[in-house]
Scaffold this motif. Sequence first.
Motif, PDB file in Angstrom:
ATOM      1  N   SER A 131       0.827  -1.207   0.000  1.00 50.71           N
ATOM      2  CA  SER A 131       0.000   0.000   0.000  1.00 50.71           C
ATOM      3  C   SER A 131       0.861   1.256   0.000  1.00 50.71           C
ATOM      4  CB  SER A 131      -0.928  -0.002   1.219  1.00 50.71           C
ATOM      5  OG  SER A 131      -1.839  -1.063   1.158  1.00 50.71           O
ATOM      6  N   ALA A 132       1.906   1.242   0.818  1.00 52.28           N
ATOM      7  CA  ALA A 132       2.810   2.402   0.857  1.00 52.28           C
ATOM      8  C   ALA A 132       3.487   2.612  -0.487  1.00 52.28           C
ATOM      9  CB  ALA A 132       3.855   2.206   1.962  1.00 52.28           C
ATOM     10  N   ALA A 133       3.868   1.524  -1.153  1.00 48.02           N
ATOM     11  CA  ALA A 133       4.498   1.641  -2.468  1.00 48.02           C
ATOM     12  C   ALA A 133       3.504   2.204  -3.491  1.00 48.02           C
ATOM     13  CB  ALA A 133       5.013   0.272  -2.921  1.00 48.02           C
ATOM     14  N   ALA A 134       2.244   1.760  -3.413  1.00 47.24           N
ATOM     15  CA  ALA A 134       1.234   2.278  -4.329  1.00 47.24           C
ATOM     16  C   ALA A 134       1.019   3.771  -4.116  1.00 47.24           C
ATOM     17  CB  ALA A 134      -0.080   1.520  -4.139  1.00 47.24           C
ATOM     18  N   VAL A 135       1.004   4.198  -2.860  1.00 45.89           N
ATOM     19  CA  VAL A 135       0.854   5.626  -2.569  1.00 45.89           C
ATOM     20  C   VAL A 135       2.082   6.400  -3.057  1.00 45.89           C
ATOM     21  CG1 VAL A 135       0.688   7.319  -0.705  1.00 45.89           C
ATOM     22  CG2 VAL A 135      -0.696   5.251  -0.627  1.00 45.89           C
ATOM     23  N   ARG A 136       3.249   5.791  -2.874  1.00 47.56           N
ATOM     24  CA  ARG A 136       4.499   6.472  -3.233  1.00 47.56           C
ATOM     25  C   ARG A 136       4.662   6.646  -4.748  1.00 47.56           C
ATOM     26  NH1 ARG A 136       7.839   8.544  -5.292  1.00 47.56           N
ATOM     27  NH2 ARG A 136      10.054   8.812  -4.870  1.00 47.56           N
ATOM     28  N   PHE A 137       4.288   5.623  -5.509  1.00 45.28           N
ATOM     29  CA  PHE A 137       4.590   5.624  -6.934  1.00 45.28           C
ATOM     30  C   PHE A 137       3.388   5.940  -7.823  1.00 45.28           C
ATOM     31  CE2 PHE A 137       8.007   2.914  -5.207  1.00 45.28           C
ATOM     32  CZ  PHE A 137       9.098   3.657  -5.658  1.00 45.28           C
ATOM     33  N   THR A 138       2.232   6.180  -7.238  1.00 46.76           N
ATOM     34  CA  THR A 138       1.067   6.558  -8.040  1.00 46.76           C
ATOM     35  C   THR A 138       0.428   7.790  -7.413  1.00 46.76           C
ATOM     36  OG1 THR A 138      -0.670   5.337  -6.845  1.00 46.76           O
ATOM     37  CG2 THR A 138       0.662   4.088  -8.430  1.00 46.76           C
ATOM     38  N   GLN A 139      -0.503   8.340  -8.122  1.00 45.92           N
ATOM     39  CA  GLN A 139      -1.259   9.475  -7.610  1.00 45.92           C
ATOM     40  C   GLN A 139      -2.611   9.049  -7.039  1.00 45.92           C
ATOM     41  OE1 GLN A 139      -0.196  12.749  -7.361  1.00 45.92           O
ATOM     42  NE2 GLN A 139       1.743  11.753  -7.854  1.00 45.92           N
ATOM     43  N   ALA A 140      -2.840   7.746  -6.968  1.00 46.63           N
ATOM     44  CA  ALA A 140      -4.131   7.249  -6.484  1.00 46.63           C
ATOM     45  C   ALA A 140      -4.315   7.591  -5.014  1.00 46.63           C
ATOM     46  CB  ALA A 140      -4.225   5.742  -6.685  1.00 46.63           C
ATOM     47  N   ALA A 191       9.901  -6.293   4.161  1.00 44.47           N
ATOM     48  CA  ALA A 191       8.671  -5.512   4.056  1.00 44.47           C
ATOM     49  C   ALA A 191       8.774  -4.224   4.863  1.00 44.47           C
ATOM     50  CB  ALA A 191       7.481  -6.341   4.525  1.00 44.47           C
ATOM     51  N   VAL A 192       9.379  -4.299   6.039  1.00 44.86           N
ATOM     52  CA  VAL A 192       9.563  -3.101   6.861  1.00 44.86           C
ATOM     53  C   VAL A 192      10.444  -2.083   6.132  1.00 44.86           C
ATOM     54  CG1 VAL A 192      10.584  -2.223   8.998  1.00 44.86           C
ATOM     55  CG2 VAL A 192       9.166  -4.288   9.052  1.00 44.86           C
ATOM     56  N   VAL A 193      11.504  -2.572   5.489  1.00 46.98           N
ATOM     57  CA  VAL A 193      12.405  -1.671   4.756  1.00 46.98           C
ATOM     58  C   VAL A 193      11.663  -1.000   3.601  1.00 46.98           C
ATOM     59  CG1 VAL A 193      14.449  -1.584   3.274  1.00 46.98           C
ATOM     60  CG2 VAL A 193      14.511  -2.885   5.413  1.00 46.98           C
ATOM     61  N   VAL A 194      10.913  -1.790   2.827  1.00 46.52           N
ATOM     62  CA  VAL A 194      10.161  -1.226   1.702  1.00 46.52           C
ATOM     63  C   VAL A 194       9.177  -0.168   2.194  1.00 46.52           C
ATOM     64  CG1 VAL A 194       8.443  -1.742  -0.075  1.00 46.52           C
ATOM     65  CG2 VAL A 194      10.416  -3.252   0.239  1.00 46.52           C
ATOM     66  N   TRP A 195       8.491  -0.498   3.271  1.00 45.86           N
ATOM     67  CA  TRP A 195       7.530   0.449   3.833  1.00 45.86           C
ATOM     68  C   TRP A 195       8.233   1.740   4.257  1.00 45.86           C
ATOM     69  CZ3 TRP A 195       4.097  -0.778   8.717  1.00 45.86           C
ATOM     70  CH2 TRP A 195       3.129   0.216   8.844  1.00 45.86           C
ATOM     71  N   GLY A 196       9.389   1.600   4.919  1.00 42.65           N
ATOM     72  CA  GLY A 196      10.116   2.784   5.359  1.00 42.65           C
ATOM     73  C   GLY A 196      10.605   3.637   4.201  1.00 42.65           C
ATOM     74  N   VAL A 197      11.069   2.995   3.133  1.00 43.65           N
ATOM     75  CA  VAL A 197      11.568   3.727   1.970  1.00 43.65           C
ATOM     76  C   VAL A 197      10.434   4.442   1.240  1.00 43.65           C
ATOM     77  CG1 VAL A 197      12.590   3.433  -0.324  1.00 43.65           C
ATOM     78  CG2 VAL A 197      13.606   2.290   1.651  1.00 43.65           C
ATOM     79  N   CYS A 198       9.262   3.787   1.183  1.00 40.89           N
ATOM     80  CA  CYS A 198       8.147   4.349   0.422  1.00 40.89           C
ATOM     81  C   CYS A 198       7.312   5.334   1.241  1.00 40.89           C
ATOM     82  CB  CYS A 198       7.243   3.224  -0.080  1.00 40.89           C
ATOM     83  SG  CYS A 198       8.032   2.172  -1.330  1.00 40.89           S
ATOM     84  N   GLY A 199       7.609   5.498   2.508  1.00 37.82           N
ATOM     85  CA  GLY A 199       6.791   6.328   3.374  1.00 37.82           C
ATOM     86  C   GLY A 199       6.795   7.803   3.064  1.00 37.82           C
ATOM     87  N   PRO A 200       7.977   8.424   2.906  1.00 41.44           N
ATOM     88  CA  PRO A 200       8.003   9.885   2.747  1.00 41.44           C
ATOM     89  C   PRO A 200       7.409  10.354   1.431  1.00 41.44           C
ATOM     90  CG  PRO A 200      10.154   9.019   3.419  1.00 41.44           C
ATOM     91  CD  PRO A 200       9.328   7.861   3.006  1.00 41.44           C
ATOM     92  N   GLU A 201       6.927  11.608   1.434  1.00 42.24           N
ATOM     93  CA  GLU A 201       6.567  12.234   0.162  1.00 42.24           C
ATOM     94  C   GLU A 201       7.807  12.388  -0.684  1.00 42.24           C
ATOM     95  OE1 GLU A 201       3.341  13.872   2.946  1.00 42.24           O
ATOM     96  OE2 GLU A 201       5.510  13.621   3.110  1.00 42.24           O
ATOM     97  N   ARG A 202       7.620  12.550  -1.962  1.00 42.31           N
ATOM     98  CA  ARG A 202       8.768  12.674  -2.870  1.00 42.31           C
ATOM     99  C   ARG A 202       9.646  13.862  -2.511  1.00 42.31           C
ATOM    100  NH1 ARG A 202       7.222  10.835  -8.985  1.00 42.31           N
ATOM    101  NH2 ARG A 202       6.052   8.954  -8.416  1.00 42.31           N
ATOM    102  N   SER A 203       9.026  14.963  -2.141  1.00 43.81           N
ATOM    103  CA  SER A 203       9.791  16.156  -1.814  1.00 43.81           C
ATOM    104  C   SER A 203      10.650  15.942  -0.583  1.00 43.81           C
ATOM    105  CB  SER A 203       8.871  17.350  -1.599  1.00 43.81           C
ATOM    106  OG  SER A 203       7.938  17.055  -0.552  1.00 43.81           O
ATOM    107  N   ASP A 204      10.124  15.128   0.396  1.00 42.24           N
ATOM    108  CA  ASP A 204      10.882  14.857   1.598  1.00 42.24           C
ATOM    109  C   ASP A 204      12.052  13.931   1.315  1.00 42.24           C
ATOM    110  OD1 ASP A 204       9.183  16.380   3.016  1.00 42.24           O
ATOM    111  OD2 ASP A 204       7.974  14.719   3.805  1.00 42.24           O
ATOM    112  N   ALA A 205      11.825  12.972   0.404  1.00 43.41           N
ATOM    113  CA  ALA A 205      12.865  11.996   0.121  1.00 43.41           C
ATOM    114  C   ALA A 205      13.915  12.527  -0.862  1.00 43.41           C
ATOM    115  CB  ALA A 205      12.232  10.726  -0.461  1.00 43.41           C
ATOM    116  N   GLY A 206      13.631  13.665  -1.491  1.00 43.22           N
ATOM    117  CA  GLY A 206      14.557  14.197  -2.469  1.00 43.22           C
ATOM    118  C   GLY A 206      14.521  13.448  -3.777  1.00 43.22           C
ATOM    119  N   TRP A 207      13.420  12.738  -4.058  1.00 42.50           N
ATOM    120  CA  TRP A 207      13.295  11.972  -5.297  1.00 42.50           C
ATOM    121  C   TRP A 207      12.476  12.765  -6.308  1.00 42.50           C
ATOM    122  CZ3 TRP A 207      11.446   7.079  -2.313  1.00 42.50           C
ATOM    123  CH2 TRP A 207      12.544   6.502  -1.663  1.00 42.50           C
ATOM    124  N   PRO A 208      12.672  12.454  -7.573  1.00 44.88           N
ATOM    125  CA  PRO A 208      11.874  13.158  -8.591  1.00 44.88           C
ATOM    126  C   PRO A 208      10.438  12.685  -8.565  1.00 44.88           C
ATOM    127  CG  PRO A 208      13.274  11.456  -9.598  1.00 44.88           C
ATOM    128  CD  PRO A 208      13.677  11.558  -8.151  1.00 44.88           C
TER     129      PRO A 208
END
Length: 208
Positions: A131-140, A191-208
């Motif tokens: 779910s966190a990955a879906a939120v992170r990588f989509t606009q849904a 799973a914990v690592v994936v969740w932690g990586v996908c948690g922040p907004e893009r602007s917070d993580a410094g990702w495009p």
Amino acid sequence: MHVTRALLLPVLRTLPWRALGAAGVLGLLIVSPARLSDTADEPLVLNLLRAAVLAFALGLAFVLDDPARHTTTPVPTRRPARHALRVALLAPVTAVWWTAAVLLVPDGIRPPVGDVTLEAGAAFTLALAASAAAVRFTQAAEPGQAVAGAVLTTAVLGLLLWPERWALFVATQDPRWAQAHDRWGMVLAGAVVVWGVCGPERSDAGWP
């Protein structure tokens, strides 16, 4: 802390209680033959518990749905904190549900509780990480339905295609039981690592 308290009631209202309730009831119904049948044995009960875990995990796939996602991004409380609050509110519910599912199994045929709890925890965390990955990588704003479908598909394909040498779904009498649960521990950690990586907004993580 004040902001978190202010978010408490709104988050409680927006949690997917219907999906979770339906998933929880379905899971308990799946396990109930262990209590009602005179012919249930430990291998059957283990598979029933695993199916119940999958059912509840499908409900958890909706936990991070946020209809107001695109209006809450600018608020001071960042997304990881909002997600953590959702999970914290549901953790007691999940614990009660899992306890009820385990107690439906008679003592004489109950699989090792610690090991099956590890399996359950890994499955639940995988659903939340997806779910966190879906939120992170989509606009849904509400990716829960797609995530639940992906979790179900992954579970079925995993049962059919997962290599035997890395077996996860083994019986208690199988000599690979301990090794399988070492792997379940790695699944949980991943799973914990994936969740932690996908948690922040893009602007917070410094990702495009």
